[in-house]
Design a protein around this motif. Structure first.
Motif, PDB file in Angstrom:
ATOM      1  N   VAL A   1     -24.865  28.600  63.244  1.00 35.61           N
ATOM      2  CA  VAL A   1     -24.715  29.823  62.231  1.00 35.61           C
ATOM      3  C   VAL A   1     -23.956  29.366  61.049  1.00 35.61           C
ATOM      4  CG1 VAL A   1     -24.249  32.165  61.803  1.00 35.61           C
ATOM      5  CG2 VAL A   1     -24.808  31.315  64.077  1.00 35.61           C
ATOM      6  N   THR A   2     -24.418  29.585  59.742  1.00 39.12           N
ATOM      7  CA  THR A   2     -23.756  29.409  58.433  1.00 39.12           C
ATOM      8  C   THR A   2     -23.165  30.409  57.840  1.00 39.12           C
ATOM      9  OG1 THR A   2     -25.799  29.394  57.177  1.00 39.12           O
ATOM     10  CG2 THR A   2     -25.210  27.192  58.190  1.00 39.12           C
ATOM     11  N   CYS A   3     -23.618  31.619  57.951  1.00 38.46           N
ATOM     12  CA  CYS A   3     -23.251  32.756  57.178  1.00 38.46           C
ATOM     13  C   CYS A   3     -23.502  33.767  57.742  1.00 38.46           C
ATOM     14  CB  CYS A   3     -23.745  32.599  55.654  1.00 38.46           C
ATOM     15  SG  CYS A   3     -25.450  32.261  55.325  1.00 38.46           S
ATOM     16  N   LEU A   4     -23.075  35.053  57.538  1.00 42.84           N
ATOM     17  CA  LEU A   4     -23.172  36.339  58.159  1.00 42.84           C
ATOM     18  C   LEU A   4     -22.547  37.571  57.231  1.00 42.84           C
ATOM     19  CD1 LEU A   4     -20.695  37.602  60.032  1.00 42.84           C
ATOM     20  CD2 LEU A   4     -21.616  35.953  61.819  1.00 42.84           C
ATOM     21  N   GLU A   5     -23.094  38.529  57.572  1.00 44.01           N
ATOM     22  CA  GLU A   5     -22.660  39.850  56.605  1.00 44.01           C
ATOM     23  C   GLU A   5     -23.398  40.762  57.475  1.00 44.01           C
ATOM     24  OE1 GLU A   5     -22.324  41.679  52.189  1.00 44.01           O
ATOM     25  OE2 GLU A   5     -22.479  39.406  52.541  1.00 44.01           O
ATOM     26  N   TRP A   6     -22.268  42.152  57.289  1.00 50.75           N
ATOM     27  CA  TRP A   6     -22.790  43.457  57.986  1.00 50.75           C
ATOM     28  C   TRP A   6     -23.237  43.991  57.107  1.00 50.75           C
ATOM     29  CZ3 TRP A   6     -21.303  45.184  63.193  1.00 50.75           C
ATOM     30  CH2 TRP A   6     -20.486  44.382  63.776  1.00 50.75           C
ATOM     31  N   ARG A   7     -24.361  44.879  57.410  1.00 51.88           N
ATOM     32  CA  ARG A   7     -25.317  45.698  56.741  1.00 51.88           C
ATOM     33  C   ARG A   7     -24.586  47.317  56.869  1.00 51.88           C
ATOM     34  NH1 ARG A   7     -31.115  45.260  57.397  1.00 51.88           N
ATOM     35  NH2 ARG A   7     -31.043  43.750  55.827  1.00 51.88           N
TER      36      ARG A   7
ATOM     37  N   ALA B   1     -25.701  37.121  51.021  1.00 51.05           N
ATOM     38  CA  ALA B   1     -25.295  38.645  50.345  1.00 51.05           C
ATOM     39  C   ALA B   1     -25.799  39.899  50.789  1.00 51.05           C
ATOM     40  CB  ALA B   1     -24.936  38.447  49.042  1.00 51.05           C
ATOM     41  N   VAL B   2     -25.351  40.852  51.027  1.00 50.42           N
ATOM     42  CA  VAL B   2     -26.165  42.057  51.346  1.00 50.42           C
ATOM     43  C   VAL B   2     -25.823  43.220  50.327  1.00 50.42           C
ATOM     44  CG1 VAL B   2     -26.443  44.128  53.029  1.00 50.42           C
ATOM     45  CG2 VAL B   2     -26.207  41.450  53.847  1.00 50.42           C
ATOM     46  N   CYS B   3     -26.617  44.028  49.760  1.00 48.85           N
ATOM     47  CA  CYS B   3     -26.494  44.636  48.948  1.00 48.85           C
ATOM     48  C   CYS B   3     -26.359  46.264  49.797  1.00 48.85           C
ATOM     49  CB  CYS B   3     -27.614  44.925  48.100  1.00 48.85           C
ATOM     50  SG  CYS B   3     -27.661  46.343  46.908  1.00 48.85           S
ATOM     51  N   LYS B   4     -24.983  46.630  49.391  1.00 45.52           N
ATOM     52  CA  LYS B   4     -24.669  47.789  50.385  1.00 45.52           C
ATOM     53  C   LYS B   4     -25.636  49.059  49.762  1.00 45.52           C
ATOM     54  CE  LYS B   4     -21.363  46.018  52.802  1.00 45.52           C
ATOM     55  NZ  LYS B   4     -22.161  44.666  53.077  1.00 45.52           N
ATOM     56  N   SER B   5     -25.885  49.129  48.788  1.00 42.75           N
ATOM     57  CA  SER B   5     -26.725  50.372  48.319  1.00 42.75           C
ATOM     58  C   SER B   5     -28.287  50.403  48.550  1.00 42.75           C
ATOM     59  CB  SER B   5     -26.772  50.614  46.662  1.00 42.75           C
ATOM     60  OG  SER B   5     -27.193  49.319  46.082  1.00 42.75           O
ATOM     61  N   SER B   6     -29.040  49.169  48.700  1.00 40.65           N
ATOM     62  CA  SER B   6     -30.392  49.023  49.132  1.00 40.65           C
ATOM     63  C   SER B   6     -30.414  48.462  50.534  1.00 40.65           C
ATOM     64  CB  SER B   6     -30.770  48.280  48.044  1.00 40.65           C
ATOM     65  OG  SER B   6     -30.571  46.892  48.269  1.00 40.65           O
ATOM     66  N   GLY B   7     -29.383  47.865  51.001  1.00 35.77           N
ATOM     67  CA  GLY B   7     -29.564  47.173  52.478  1.00 35.77           C
ATOM     68  C   GLY B   7     -30.392  45.808  52.208  1.00 35.77           C
TER      69      GLY B   7
ATOM     70  N   SER C   1     -27.911  37.628  59.354  1.00 35.83           N
ATOM     71  CA  SER C   1     -27.202  36.107  59.570  1.00 35.83           C
ATOM     72  C   SER C   1     -28.011  35.126  58.993  1.00 35.83           C
ATOM     73  CB  SER C   1     -26.872  35.853  60.970  1.00 35.83           C
ATOM     74  OG  SER C   1     -27.974  35.796  61.767  1.00 35.83           O
ATOM     75  N   GLY C   2     -27.707  33.859  58.531  1.00 38.61           N
ATOM     76  CA  GLY C   2     -28.517  32.754  58.200  1.00 38.61           C
ATOM     77  C   GLY C   2     -27.658  31.576  58.855  1.00 38.61           C
TER      78      GLY C   2
ATOM     79  N   THR D   1     -17.790  29.088  61.512  1.00 42.23           N
ATOM     80  CA  THR D   1     -18.376  28.843  60.138  1.00 42.23           C
ATOM     81  C   THR D   1     -18.232  29.973  59.094  1.00 42.23           C
ATOM     82  OG1 THR D   1     -20.506  29.325  60.759  1.00 42.23           O
ATOM     83  CG2 THR D   1     -19.740  26.956  60.795  1.00 42.23           C
ATOM     84  N   CYS D   2     -18.056  31.347  59.933  1.00 44.87           N
ATOM     85  CA  CYS D   2     -17.976  32.782  58.915  1.00 44.87           C
ATOM     86  C   CYS D   2     -17.786  33.730  59.834  1.00 44.87           C
ATOM     87  CB  CYS D   2     -19.525  32.828  58.686  1.00 44.87           C
ATOM     88  SG  CYS D   2     -20.501  32.763  59.938  1.00 44.87           S
ATOM     89  N   VAL D   3     -17.134  34.738  58.905  1.00 49.56           N
ATOM     90  CA  VAL D   3     -16.418  35.788  59.522  1.00 49.56           C
ATOM     91  C   VAL D   3     -16.520  36.906  58.559  1.00 49.56           C
ATOM     92  CG1 VAL D   3     -14.233  35.227  58.436  1.00 49.56           C
ATOM     93  CG2 VAL D   3     -14.120  36.845  60.449  1.00 49.56           C
ATOM     94  N   GLY D   4     -16.810  38.244  59.208  1.00 50.57           N
ATOM     95  CA  GLY D   4     -17.113  39.498  58.470  1.00 50.57           C
ATOM     96  C   GLY D   4     -16.580  40.797  59.235  1.00 50.57           C
ATOM     97  N   TRP D   5     -16.279  41.817  58.380  1.00 51.49           N
ATOM     98  CA  TRP D   5     -15.908  42.967  59.272  1.00 51.49           C
ATOM     99  C   TRP D   5     -16.792  43.784  58.991  1.00 51.49           C
ATOM    100  CZ3 TRP D   5     -11.284  43.964  61.630  1.00 51.49           C
ATOM    101  CH2 TRP D   5     -10.455  43.154  61.480  1.00 51.49           C
ATOM    102  N   SER D   6     -17.152  44.629  59.945  1.00 49.72           N
ATOM    103  CA  SER D   6     -18.049  46.044  59.953  1.00 49.72           C
ATOM    104  C   SER D   6     -17.416  46.902  58.924  1.00 49.72           C
ATOM    105  CB  SER D   6     -18.415  46.554  61.330  1.00 49.72           C
ATOM    106  OG  SER D   6     -17.211  47.093  61.741  1.00 49.72           O
ATOM    107  N   VAL D   7     -18.424  47.824  58.443  1.00 48.63           N
ATOM    108  CA  VAL D   7     -18.023  48.804  57.441  1.00 48.63           C
ATOM    109  C   VAL D   7     -17.092  49.933  57.948  1.00 48.63           C
ATOM    110  CG1 VAL D   7     -20.262  48.639  56.158  1.00 48.63           C
ATOM    111  CG2 VAL D   7     -20.033  50.388  57.951  1.00 48.63           C
ATOM    112  N   ASP D   8     -16.889  50.149  59.188  1.00 47.06           N
ATOM    113  CA  ASP D   8     -15.749  50.897  59.767  1.00 47.06           C
ATOM    114  C   ASP D   8     -14.606  50.370  59.911  1.00 47.06           C
ATOM    115  OD1 ASP D   8     -16.659  49.540  62.019  1.00 47.06           O
ATOM    116  OD2 ASP D   8     -17.543  51.131  62.917  1.00 47.06           O
TER     117      ASP D   8
END
Length: 543
Positions: free
Chosen positions: A517-523, A216-222, A530-531, A472-479
């Motif tokens: 790759v097991t997981c990923l998230e956009w910062r 998980a990525v904290c959007k406020s702190s990065g 990614s992990g 295994t994983c999918v995620g959208w960029s913030v835009d």
């Protein structure tokens, strides 16, 4: 020349090419764990579970020196190391770049540095061998996790690996052979034998000992939070990462007793995790360099079945968990102690009544009004989140907090089954809503990635079959323009969803993680965290 070490206790020597067995110059009293040639090829060394280490002539394979024997009890007891060697198993050894010293790492929670003279002479038939002189010794604690299981030299720095997953970087100070012993540590309580110990600076870098199970990525702190099994005891190890600093904190406190399968950051203050101990738990992450699971009412919630995946809305007020029995959801108002009760929405077949469409993944739309559940049969089932009148009776079963105190059996919402999206030919392994909620990305075990219009129930982007193994994983960029996917082929692909995949609207990161790759998230719009199965957390910046 080739030297091998094996579990038959033997160190074998081969000559060639073509390589043929020459001799067995030594047999350890237990497993031979490691063998290493010196960089100049003049010598090689072996270490084993018998606590012994032997140095050999690199040309003939003849033993020419040995490590002193260990004495007393391992670290943690009343250790007396009169002979200066390791107590118990030696797991690894490594040569310095100039071939003048040998580093060893052992189960006694120490690593030791030994001087290896260039003019050593030995006799294969000799009854005794000269013993190496110890230059330095480092102790790393008294717990099982402090056992040293690996070592290497990186330039002039020695690096050892603890069983806990910590990397210990030792910046050593070389001591010339003519320096008097007054510059070494004298005999005393911490050094009973008066062995020479070189002064050094040590830096400990925390890491994971097992594959990454959630991220998980904290959007406020990065900052990024990752979870894996710990090396000892079967519990979870959750770490906090910061770009440029590496691991800055271990999430402590009463955490999960098994693997973590889902994690979400809420409002920059909390980390909510779901584990195979059938619990949702809450950790406070407000401190810049500290994080800890909290105790008390509402800080944990017992699930009626084992979780598979986890998702939350943008506000962090609604959390959903996919389990083997259905999709569970709970409210979270940002204050500890008010983690809401569960609402259960079964994915049972309406005709047979059997729960055979097992949920495998879940995500929540940004506004918290819709939940998408990917299932083992390849379907994606949608549920509407409907606010329930406070006076209305409960339409579905609920589960209270783990402690059972103060739980409300009537959830403030209900999950109403909606449409079903069918196109995948394999188990739906992950799903994610776009930031504006108008599109839904899904992926499956059959390597396919799809983008849907969930309202119309139609596919808007397809032919995204460029992975070579299970996605295994999918995620959208913030835009909301790019979509990232990770797979067991070790590759990360960032797709530009404004272009057809066949027109090259994608960027590849090959070999992102060894094993997959097991997981990923956009910062942010260009950065992916990614992990993977290699127990690493990595950050990627895309063009």
């Amino acid at each position: 020349r080739i030297a091998t070490a094996s579990e038959d206790f033997a160190v074998s020597f081969y000559e060639g090419p073509p390589f043929k067995f020459a001799r067995t110059p030594h047999r350890h009293g237990n497993f031979a764990n490691c063998v290493r040639f010196s960089p100049d090829g003049a010598k090689f060394a072996s270490v084993g579970s018998d606590g012994a280490g032997v140095v050999y002539d690199g040309r003939t394979g003849a033993p020419i020196a040995e490590l002193p024997a260990g004495g007393g009890k391992p670290a943690g007891g009343t250790a007396v190391r009169d002979a200066g060697g390791h107590v118990g198993t030696i797991y690894a050894c490594a040569w310095s770049p100039d071939s003048s010293s040998l580093l060893t790492a052992g189960a006694d929670k120490t690593c030791k540095l030994w001087a290896v003279p260039r003019d050593l002479q030995g006799d294969l038939q000799g009854d005794s061998l000269p013993r190496l002189e110890k230059l330095a010794e480092h102790s790393f604690g008294q717990t099982v996790g402090d056992m040293q299981v690996g070592c290497a030299f990186v330039g002039d720095c020695a690096v050892t690996l603890s069983l806990s997953g910590n990397l210990n970087v030792i910046h050593r100070v070389d001591v010339p052979s003519n320096v008097e012993s007054s510059n070494m540590n004298p005999a005393g309580p911490e050094n009973p034998s008066g062995n020479r110990v070189v002064e050094s600076n040590r830096v400990v870098r925390s890491g994971h000992p097992k594959p990454i199970g959630a991220l998980a990525v904290c959007k406020s702190s990065g900052d990024a939070f990752s979870a894996s099994l710990s090396a000892i005891g079967g519990g979870a190890r959750v770490l906090r990462w910061r770009d440029g600093d590496g691991c800055v904190a271990n999430v402590r406190g009463p955490g999960h007793t098994s693997a973590v399968v889902g994690a979400v950051c809420v409002r920059g203050k909390y980390l909510v995790t779901a584990g195979l101990d059938d619990c949702i738990r809450v950790a406070s992450i407000e401190g810049a360099d500290s994080s800890s699971y909290v105790e008390g009412e509402g800080s944990s919630l017992k699930l009626p079945a084992q979780p598979r995946s986890m998702g939350a809305d943008d506000a962090g007020s609604f959390v959903a968990v996919a389990t083997g029995d259905g999709v569970m959801a709970c409210t979270f108002d940002g204050t500890l102690g008010t983690l809401g009760t569960l609402a259960v929405a079964s994915t049972a077949d309406a005709d047979s009544g059997l729960i055979k469409r097992e949920p495998t993944s879940v995500c929540v739309r940004g506004d918290g009004r819709e939940v998408a559940v990917g299932c083992k049969d390849g379907a994606v089932r949608l549920f509407s989140v409907v606010a329930r009148d406070a006076g209305a009776g409960s339409e579905s079963g609920g589960a209270g907090s783990e402690s059972g105190a103060g739980s409300d059996p009537r959830p403030s919402f209900s999950l109403v089954p909606g449409g079903t999206l069918t196109r995948h030919r394999g188990e739906v392994t992950a799903c994610a809503y776009s930031p504006d909620g108008t599109r839904l990305a899904t992926c499956d075990a059959n390597r396919e990635v799809l983008v849907w219009d969930p309202t119309a129930g139609t596919v808007v982007v397809d032919k995204m079959v460029y992975h070579r193994a299970r996605v295994t994983c999918v995620g959208w960029s913030v835009d909301g323009v790019r979509l990232a996917t990770g797979a067991l082929d070790g590759r990360i692909i960032a797709w530009d969803t404004s272009k057809p995949p066949s027109e090259g609207g994608r960027a590849h990161v090959d070999g992102a993680h060894v094993g997959g790759v097991t997981c990923l998230e956009w910062r942010d719009a260009r950065t992916i965290v990614s992990g993977g199965f290699d127990a690493c957390v990595r950050t990627w910046t895309l063009p």
